[in-house]
Scaffold this motif. Structure first.
Motif, short mmCIF file in Angstrom:
data_model
loop_
_atom_site.label_atom_id
_atom_site.label_comp_id
_atom_site.label_asym_id
_atom_site.label_seq_id
_atom_site.Cartn_x
_atom_site.Cartn_y
_atom_site.Cartn_z
N UNK A 63 -9.58 19.05 -4.21
CA UNK A 63 -10.03 17.46 -4.46
C UNK A 63 -9.40 16.33 -5.30
N UNK A 64 -8.35 16.51 -6.23
CA UNK A 64 -7.23 15.47 -6.37
C UNK A 64 -6.30 15.26 -5.67
N UNK A 65 -5.77 15.98 -4.65
CA UNK A 65 -4.80 15.76 -4.18
C UNK A 65 -5.52 14.83 -3.03
N UNK A 66 -6.70 15.20 -2.95
CA UNK A 66 -7.39 14.73 -1.33
C UNK A 66 -8.01 12.98 -1.57
N UNK A 67 -8.19 13.20 -3.49
CA UNK A 67 -9.00 11.89 -3.80
C UNK A 67 -7.57 11.10 -3.52
N UNK A 83 -4.55 10.94 -1.85
CA UNK A 83 -4.79 10.94 -0.94
C UNK A 83 -5.01 9.47 -0.40
N UNK A 84 -6.19 9.51 -0.13
CA UNK A 84 -7.39 8.57 0.47
C UNK A 84 -7.04 7.18 -0.18
N UNK A 85 -6.56 7.09 -1.52
CA UNK A 85 -6.17 5.92 -2.28
C UNK A 85 -4.98 5.24 -1.75
N UNK A 86 -3.83 6.39 -1.74
CA UNK A 86 -2.57 6.76 -0.90
C UNK A 86 -3.10 5.44 0.33
N UNK A 87 -3.84 6.18 1.29
CA UNK A 87 -3.73 5.34 3.09
C UNK A 87 -4.41 4.52 2.51
N UNK A 88 -5.08 4.10 1.99
CA UNK A 88 -6.11 3.26 1.60
C UNK A 88 -4.80 2.00 1.05
N UNK A 89 -4.41 2.14 0.65
CA UNK A 89 -3.38 1.17 0.02
C UNK A 89 -2.34 0.45 0.91
N UNK A 90 -1.91 1.99 1.56
CA UNK A 90 -0.41 1.13 2.69
C UNK A 90 -1.47 1.25 3.97
N UNK A 91 -3.06 1.12 4.28
CA UNK A 91 -3.41 0.54 5.19
C UNK A 91 -3.74 -0.78 4.77
N UNK A 92 -3.27 -1.08 3.02
CA UNK A 92 -4.51 -2.81 3.01
C UNK A 92 -5.79 -2.84 2.14
N UNK A 93 -6.39 -1.26 3.04
CA UNK A 93 -8.01 -2.01 2.77
C UNK A 93 -8.38 -2.25 1.01
N UNK A 94 -6.81 -1.54 0.46
CA UNK A 94 -7.19 -2.29 -1.05
C UNK A 94 -6.34 -2.84 -1.34
N UNK A 95 -6.09 -4.17 -2.24
CA UNK A 95 -4.49 -4.95 -1.84
C UNK A 95 -3.95 -4.70 -3.21
N UNK A 96 -2.98 -4.94 -3.23
CA UNK A 96 -1.90 -4.65 -4.93
C UNK A 96 -2.99 -5.44 -5.67
N UNK A 147 -10.99 6.99 -10.39
CA UNK A 147 -9.43 6.91 -10.88
C UNK A 147 -8.91 7.65 -10.42
N UNK A 148 -8.92 8.58 -9.84
CA UNK A 148 -7.92 9.16 -8.66
C UNK A 148 -7.39 8.42 -7.77
N UNK A 149 -8.96 7.90 -7.04
CA UNK A 149 -8.13 7.05 -6.32
C UNK A 149 -7.37 5.87 -6.32
N UNK A 150 -7.76 5.07 -7.16
CA UNK A 150 -6.79 4.52 -8.03
C UNK A 150 -5.17 5.12 -8.22
N UNK A 151 -5.31 5.56 -8.80
CA UNK A 151 -3.65 6.57 -8.61
C UNK A 151 -2.77 6.93 -7.23
N UNK A 188 -3.94 4.65 -4.97
CA UNK A 188 -3.08 3.31 -4.80
C UNK A 188 -2.14 2.63 -5.18
N UNK A 189 -2.55 3.08 -7.03
CA UNK A 189 -0.55 2.28 -6.86
C UNK A 189 0.40 3.06 -6.42
N UNK A 190 -0.03 4.09 -6.60
CA UNK A 190 1.13 4.60 -6.16
C UNK A 190 2.12 4.14 -4.17
N UNK A 191 0.75 3.57 -3.78
CA UNK A 191 1.22 3.19 -2.68
C UNK A 191 2.28 2.05 -2.62
#
Length: 320
Positions: free
Chosen positions: A11-15, A17-30, A216-220, A222-225
């Protein structure tokens, strides 16, 4: 135990990863990262900390595992200074080697894996983690600045530096009046009254607390992305390896030496295996040293933790 490790970490990895994809796709902007971080850090974190500690009696707390943890920190911090020399860069790198992301990642991970009992052990560490490490780092950095100024090596900091005593007092004040230790202390004080939180207060706190881990994990992720590693990746990988592997190995050895076993040992070792905390970057900014390297190290350490945490959890699982 192997199945528990992978089931708990997935679940940690998936959450993330979900944040990373959202960040890369621009769904959550920097530009939204700071606001999301404030939401997690200033609202969800205090709710979780206060609600959990409001049910804990002081006699339930065990500081022996925390002693093993900080003994490892002292060894690693001092060792870094001896290898790197006594200067601002060495002090910041020593902090990077020892300062774990116990809040944004640690609370979510320990909560998922070990539940309320594991969180109480972690919160015992969290209650003094930032206060001890950040205050100590401030003292070392201010002494390093004074040493460099005496040698004429840090004139760029001359106008920004203050008296070391004033800086340390300010660091202690900021560490106490902080969204992490303050709700822990308040929750503990409330628990000692023997009262229970009214349902009308407890239910909203419960909902906020449950939202902490996933967000918190999704935010991690997004930040990585949105954080480039750049040309510092080799040095960053070296720092991340010390933080993610050497630090937990030291804590594991000292726990065995001090006869700390079971869940307390596991939580301390996992906490020491967590990636570098963002506060290290704030210190590098404040003292104008190794900023790009620290940023890259936080990113590499967080990404590497998906592998190293698995290895560490398998280690403590075999020893438990």
């Amino acid at each position: 135990m192997n199945q528990l490790v992978f089931v708990s970490l997935l679940p940690v990895v998936f959450l993330i990863a979900a944040g990373f994809i959202a960040g890369r796709a621009g769904w959550i902007r920097a530009s939204a990262i700071k606001d999301l971080s404030n939401l997690v850090f200033l609202l969800l974190t205090p709710a979780l900390l206060f609600r959990t500690m409001s049910q804990v009696r002081i006699e339930q707390l065990d500081f022996k595992p925390v002693a093993a943890y900080f003994l490892a920190v002292i060894i690693l911090f001092t060792g870094t200074l001896l290898v790197q020399g006594f200067n601002r860069r060495a002090a910041v790198l020593a902090l990077a080697n020892t300062f774990s992301n116990t809040v944004m990642i640690g609370i979510a991970l320990i909560g998922l894996m070990y539940g309320p009992q594991g969180l109480v052990t972690l919160f015992t560490l969290v209650s003094v983690h930032s206060l001890v490490l950040l205050t100590s780092a401030t003292v070392v950095l201010e002494l390093a600045v004074a040493h460099e100024q005496k040698q004429g090596a840090s004139s760029e900091l001359g106008s920004a530096s203050r008296h070391p005593v004033a800086t340390v007092l300010m660091a202690v004040k900021n560490a106490l009046l902080h969204p992490v230790p303050l709700p822990i202390i308040a929750g503990l004080l409330f628990a000692q009254t023997g009262l229970a939180l009214p349902e009308v207060i407890d239910k909203p706190l419960e909902l906020l607390a449950h939202a902490f881990g996933p967000l918190a994990l999704v935010l991690v992720g997004v930040t990585l992305a949105n954080t480039p590693v750049g040309r510092h990746w080799r040095q960053a990988l070296a720092l991340a390896s010390v933080k993610n592997l050497l630090h937990p190995l030291l804590v594991f050895g000292l726990c065995r030496l001090l006869d700390v076993r079971g869940l307390p040992m596991t939580v301390m070792v996992v906490a020491s295996a967590l990636p570098i905390g963002a506060n290290v970057f704030l210190f590098s900014q404040r003292y104008k040293v190794a900023e790009e390297l620290v940023t890259a190290s936080v990113v590499v350490s967080t990404a590497l933790a998906l592998l190293t945490l698995t290895l560490v959890l398998l280690l403590v699982g075999q020893a438990a």
